[in-house]
Design an enzyme around this catalytic site. Structure first.
Site, PDB file in Angstrom:
ATOM      1  N   LYS A 149     -16.364   4.866   5.218  1.00 50.11           N
ATOM      2  CA  LYS A 149     -15.508   4.284   6.608  1.00 50.11           C
ATOM      3  C   LYS A 149     -15.660   5.444   7.694  1.00 50.11           C
ATOM      4  O   LYS A 149     -15.823   6.601   7.604  1.00 50.11           O
ATOM      5  CB  LYS A 149     -14.044   4.600   5.972  1.00 50.11           C
ATOM      6  CG  LYS A 149     -13.016   3.763   6.713  1.00 50.11           C
ATOM      7  CD  LYS A 149     -11.612   3.848   5.856  1.00 50.11           C
ATOM      8  CE  LYS A 149     -10.619   3.010   7.105  1.00 50.11           C
ATOM      9  NZ  LYS A 149      -9.459   3.039   6.214  1.00 50.11           N
TER      10      LYS A 149
ATOM     11  N   GLU B 271      -9.157   9.401   6.502  1.00 51.06           N
ATOM     12  CA  GLU B 271      -8.889   7.903   6.279  1.00 51.06           C
ATOM     13  C   GLU B 271      -9.892   7.730   4.984  1.00 51.06           C
ATOM     14  O   GLU B 271      -9.906   6.619   4.357  1.00 51.06           O
ATOM     15  CB  GLU B 271      -9.499   7.340   7.577  1.00 51.06           C
ATOM     16  CG  GLU B 271      -8.447   7.368   8.611  1.00 51.06           C
ATOM     17  CD  GLU B 271      -7.310   6.413   8.438  1.00 51.06           C
ATOM     18  OE1 GLU B 271      -7.295   5.451   7.619  1.00 51.06           O
ATOM     19  OE2 GLU B 271      -6.259   6.853   8.893  1.00 51.06           O
TER      20      GLU B 271
ATOM     21  N   GLU C 203       0.916  -1.238   0.246  1.00 49.22           N
ATOM     22  CA  GLU C 203       0.063   0.068   0.068  1.00 49.22           C
ATOM     23  C   GLU C 203       0.997   1.096   0.057  1.00 49.22           C
ATOM     24  O   GLU C 203       1.714   1.399   0.773  1.00 49.22           O
ATOM     25  CB  GLU C 203      -0.994   0.177   1.147  1.00 49.22           C
ATOM     26  CG  GLU C 203      -2.030  -0.903   1.295  1.00 49.22           C
ATOM     27  CD  GLU C 203      -2.967  -0.982   2.550  1.00 49.22           C
ATOM     28  OE1 GLU C 203      -2.734   0.052   3.302  1.00 49.22           O
ATOM     29  OE2 GLU C 203      -3.534  -1.711   2.679  1.00 49.22           O
TER      30      GLU C 203
ATOM     31  N   GLU D 156     -13.160   5.789   0.401  1.00 49.02           N
ATOM     32  CA  GLU D 156     -13.958   4.866   1.026  1.00 49.02           C
ATOM     33  C   GLU D 156     -14.691   5.789   1.935  1.00 49.02           C
ATOM     34  O   GLU D 156     -14.683   6.094   3.208  1.00 49.02           O
ATOM     35  CB  GLU D 156     -13.088   4.124   2.006  1.00 49.02           C
ATOM     36  CG  GLU D 156     -12.020   3.062   1.437  1.00 49.02           C
ATOM     37  CD  GLU D 156     -11.238   2.309   2.246  1.00 49.02           C
ATOM     38  OE1 GLU D 156     -11.527   1.023   2.711  1.00 49.02           O
ATOM     39  OE2 GLU D 156     -10.266   2.854   2.721  1.00 49.02           O
TER      40      GLU D 156
END
Length: 287
Positions: free
Chosen positions: A259, A265, A209, A256
């Site tokens: 999330k 994030e 990642e 995302e």
């Protein structure tokens, strides 16, 4: 390991690295039948049409006490299961680490793994990976290192400053003498140095990642659309030049949106959550 996703990449020429959920690790460490069941269910029906290059047994569990004692045995058992079907040369078995496994990162030549896992977990794991010709997989996030070290790390150093910049910054390791022009190379060499400190030879490292967020909470000014574009494009160009021969997986394809947690994030995707493109990214090899 969702069969629907694996199937959707059939006959595309795109390679996949699949991940076994963390909660499977304890049973996999003692139950070879469970490992065999995973291979039969999630690999055998798909590997002929979908390119599967590796299986990660868990994600970032090296420092979690509920998983640490079981990790190496779980990796070994999954490898045994896939070897039974003679797929071990095609599909490598490993596990993914965060750089939190390093107790010391700078200068890179002095990097070390945490004492709690160095000899007991990482040394036997790396030996196994070397024996099976499998990579050490790490999640590398220059953004997080920059944020945690602000203001000591300049933003342009984290963003792969322009190759021909007139005021190009450089960091020189005071012990090795190696000069660095970007944070990514420092982080990668830190992993190599920590492996060497265990008395082990160098091992291929795959970056499982890496990326840069396009948005964050108030005050996270470095998390921006333009910085995300610049980082990912310069990363691609850096790898093309061959200055660091390493396989990387850019995180992530999509934002995302659902999330929970910090805003930052949710915004690592190359695409928005609805699938629309955030910015142009040229990943095609030069003609």
């Amino acid at each position: 390991m969702d069969p629907r996703i694996t199937t959707s990449f059939a006959n595309t020429g795109i390679s996949l690295s699949l991940c076994i959920p963390n909660d499977k690790i304890p049973i996999l460490s003692t139950n070879l039948s469970e490992a065999d069941s995973i291979i039969r269910t999630f690999i055998l029906p798909y590997h002929k049409t979908t390119i599967i290059t590796s299986i990660s047994v868990g994600n970032e569990v090296s420092l979690l006490p509920q998983f640490t004692p079981h990790l190496v045995s779980a990796v070994v058992n999954v490898h045994r299961a896939i070897k039974r079907y003679r797929l071990h040369k095609k599909i490598k078995v490993t596990t993914t680490h965060s750089l939190a496994i390093l107790s010391r990162r700078f200068p890179p030549s002095t990097a070390r793994f945490h004492n709690s896992i160095g000899e007991s977990v990482l040394k036997p794991l790396v030996r196994f990976l070397q024996r099976t010709k499998s990579p050490l997989m790490v999640n590398v996030y220059p953004y997080l290192a920059y944020k945690q070290s602000f203001p000591s790390i300049p933003l342009d150093f984290a963003l792969f400053q322009p190759v021909n910049g007139s005021k190009r910054r450089m960091y020189r390791d005071p012990y090795s003498g190696v000069a660095y022009t970007n944070l990514f190379d420092i982080m990668m060499d830190s992993v190599d140095s920590a492996v060497k400190a265990l008395g082990l030879p160098k091992i291929p490292v795959v970056v499982s990642e890496i990326g840069w967020p396009s948005s964050g909470d108030p005050g996270e000014v470095a998390a921006s659309l333009e910085n995300a574009r610049v980082f990912n494009q310069r990363l691609v160009e850096h790898l093309r030049r061959g200055e660091k021969k390493v396989t990387v997986y850019i995180f992530a394809l999509f934002d995302e949106d659902q999330k929970t947690g910090a805003t930052v994030e949710k915004h690592w995707g190359l695409l928005y959550g609805n699938g629309s493109r955030k910015y142009d990214l040229n990943i095609s090899p030069p003609v």
